[in-house]
Design an enzyme around this catalytic site. Structure first.
Site, PDB file in Angstrom:
ATOM      1  N   SER A 180     -41.812   3.576  13.739  1.00 37.19           N
ATOM      2  CA  SER A 180     -42.988   3.012  13.556  1.00 37.19           C
ATOM      3  C   SER A 180     -43.130   2.768  12.051  1.00 37.19           C
ATOM      4  O   SER A 180     -43.067   3.674  11.321  1.00 37.19           O
ATOM      5  CB  SER A 180     -44.282   3.921  14.123  1.00 37.19           C
ATOM      6  N   SER A 181     -43.431   1.612  11.582  1.00 32.35           N
ATOM      7  CA  SER A 181     -43.253   1.183  10.422  1.00 32.35           C
ATOM      8  C   SER A 181     -44.612   1.708   9.535  1.00 32.35           C
ATOM      9  O   SER A 181     -45.540   2.232  10.249  1.00 32.35           O
ATOM     10  CB  SER A 181     -43.110  -0.071  10.117  1.00 32.35           C
ATOM     11  N   MET A 182     -44.479   1.818   8.107  1.00 35.93           N
ATOM     12  CA  MET A 182     -45.625   2.039   7.272  1.00 35.93           C
ATOM     13  C   MET A 182     -46.785   1.126   7.755  1.00 35.93           C
ATOM     14  O   MET A 182     -46.717  -0.269   7.611  1.00 35.93           O
ATOM     15  CB  MET A 182     -45.347   1.951   6.013  1.00 35.93           C
TER      16      MET A 182
END
Ligand SMILES: C[S@@+](CC[C@H](N)C(=O)[O-])C[C@H]1O[C@@H](n2cnc3c(N)ncnc32)[C@H](O)[C@@H]1O
Length: 386
Positions: free
Chosen positions: A86-88
């Site tokens: 899950s990206s920033m």
């Protein structure tokens, strides 16, 4: 968190309702590996054992690894390389802002991961207008389950996103959440005229990349637009870079047979450009000098070597910087003179006024992609380069 993202400008007001309604926590697995930005390490956090800590990370701006080694990894210890995450959140919302969706538009996402980004899009546009493609079967199934549980009936397709998803085309927007080195022409063909393709793109020169925002031409035969921001994504599976073996390029004795010279101008700082290889200098050099990969050794005893490997042949070069010597020594071998190419590319970048990421852009058509500076008519690559 929402306030911080609004303040730093990554969460634009039009995305605030989606941020409030669709929490990242609802799309994260019990066992996950947040990336601690301060230490650069991934730590295992299990919701069943440490619910408060887990929630803290879920609500943080840290990227969170959710799968290692294409699912072959087991247990809480981090695996070798992350293969889904899950990206920033600040990056997720910056990219959604770049995408620029309007009500009623149809979106294709490449790289479903946890399903959170697809859920945000579905909240804004309606689940029927969003389709997402994921290459990993287990990741795709988990994303579908999370989206269904959340009440958003987005279609998650298990497949290779490089092919797009012709069945539901045309799309007004295509967003890739994995990094590419080649943009598939299929995405251009599957877009509506005037549609937008947002894709993290870079070269093999270094790890850095930037998001290209390509606007599709009326005839859907090309797409072109500027880079919007530097990013660091995991690569699309089929475009992962496998490092060449050093000794296949530089066998024993090859250094003695190589051409030796001294670098005239470029310092170690200028060449590496700071930012751990993710700065604009390696990005720009990669645009100008195609089919080459470089890596900097760790500095030891005041000495650092930076190696260059030609990917179209077995040319190689190394520049050796020493703190106690003004001029760095260069060794080059093979049909290409890689150091000369890199040094000339750096001179070109300086002559252009040291452009940042946003002055560069990309055009994609049936023949591949062409990076440009300031406008599509001003290609970056020197004529005659491979
Ligand atoms: C950074 S994660 C995506 C994050 C996701 N958008 C989210 O909201 O959680 C990148 C994903 O791209 C997927 N991926 C890699 N290569 C792919 C391909 N060829 N086609 C589709 N998905 C791919 C990976 O398996 C991984 O799940």
């Amino acid at each position: 968190m929402g306030r911080l993202l609004l303040e730093d400008g990554s969460l634009t007001p039009d995305w605030a309702p989606a941020f409030d309604a669709v929490p990242r926590a609802a799309f994260l697995p019990d066992l996950m590996w947040p990336h601690d930005m301060a230490t650069g390490r991934n730590v295992a956090v299990d919701k069943r054992q440490a619910p408060e800590r887990w929630q803290e990370y879920a609500d943080s701006n840290d990227p969170i690894v959710t799968q290692w080694d294409d699912g072959r990894h087991d247990g809480p210890e981090p695996g070798k390389s992350f293969s889904s995450s899950s990206s920033m959140p600040s990056l997720v919302f910056s990219m959604l802002a770049d995408l620029g969706v309007q009500p009623g538009q149809r979106v294709l996402e490449i790289g479903s991961g946890t399903g959170w980004n697809a859920a945000l899009l579905a909240h804004r546009l309606g689940a029927a207008n969003v389709v997402t493609v994921e290459v990993d079967g287990a990741v795709a199934a988990q994303a579908q389950e999370s989206l269904d549980r959340f009440g958003l009936a987005v279609e998650v397709v298990r497949g290779d996103g490089f092919l797009g998803y012709a069945k539901r085309a045309p799309y007004d927007r295509i967003i890739a959440t994995c990094g590419l080195r080649k943009v598939p022409f299929a995405w251009v063909e599957q877009s509506a005229p005037g549609g937008v393709i947002l894709v993290p793109w870079g070269t093999y020169y270094g790890p850095g990349e930037a998001t290209a925002r390509l606007v599709v031409a009326e005839d859907c035969q090309s797409a072109s637009g500027p880079f919007t921001r530097p990013v660091a994504f995991m690569r699309m599976r089929s475009q992962r870079f496998v490092w060449p073996r050093h000794d296949e390029y530089v066998p024993a004795g090859a250094m003695d047979a190589a051409d030796v010279s001294y670098a005239s101008s470029l310092t170690e700082e200028e060449l590496c450009g700071g930012a751990g290889g993710f700065g604009v200098v390696p990005f720009a050099l990669g645009l100008r000098v195609p089919e080459v990969a470089h890596t900097a050794d760790r500095k030891r005893d005041g000495k650092r070597a930076v190696w260059f490997y030609g990917l179209s042949d077995r040319s190689w070069a190394v520049i050796v910087f020493r703190d106690d010597q003004e001029q760095a020594k260069v060794y080059q071998s093979g049909p290409r003179r890689l150091w000369d190419e890199v040094e000339a590319a750096h001179r070109w970048w300086v002559d252009q006024g040291r452009p940042g990421f946003d002055r560069f852009g990309l055009t994609v058509d049936q023949d591949g992609e062409r990076p440009w500076l300031d406008s599509p008519g001003n290609p970056v690559r020197a004529t005659g380069s491979p």
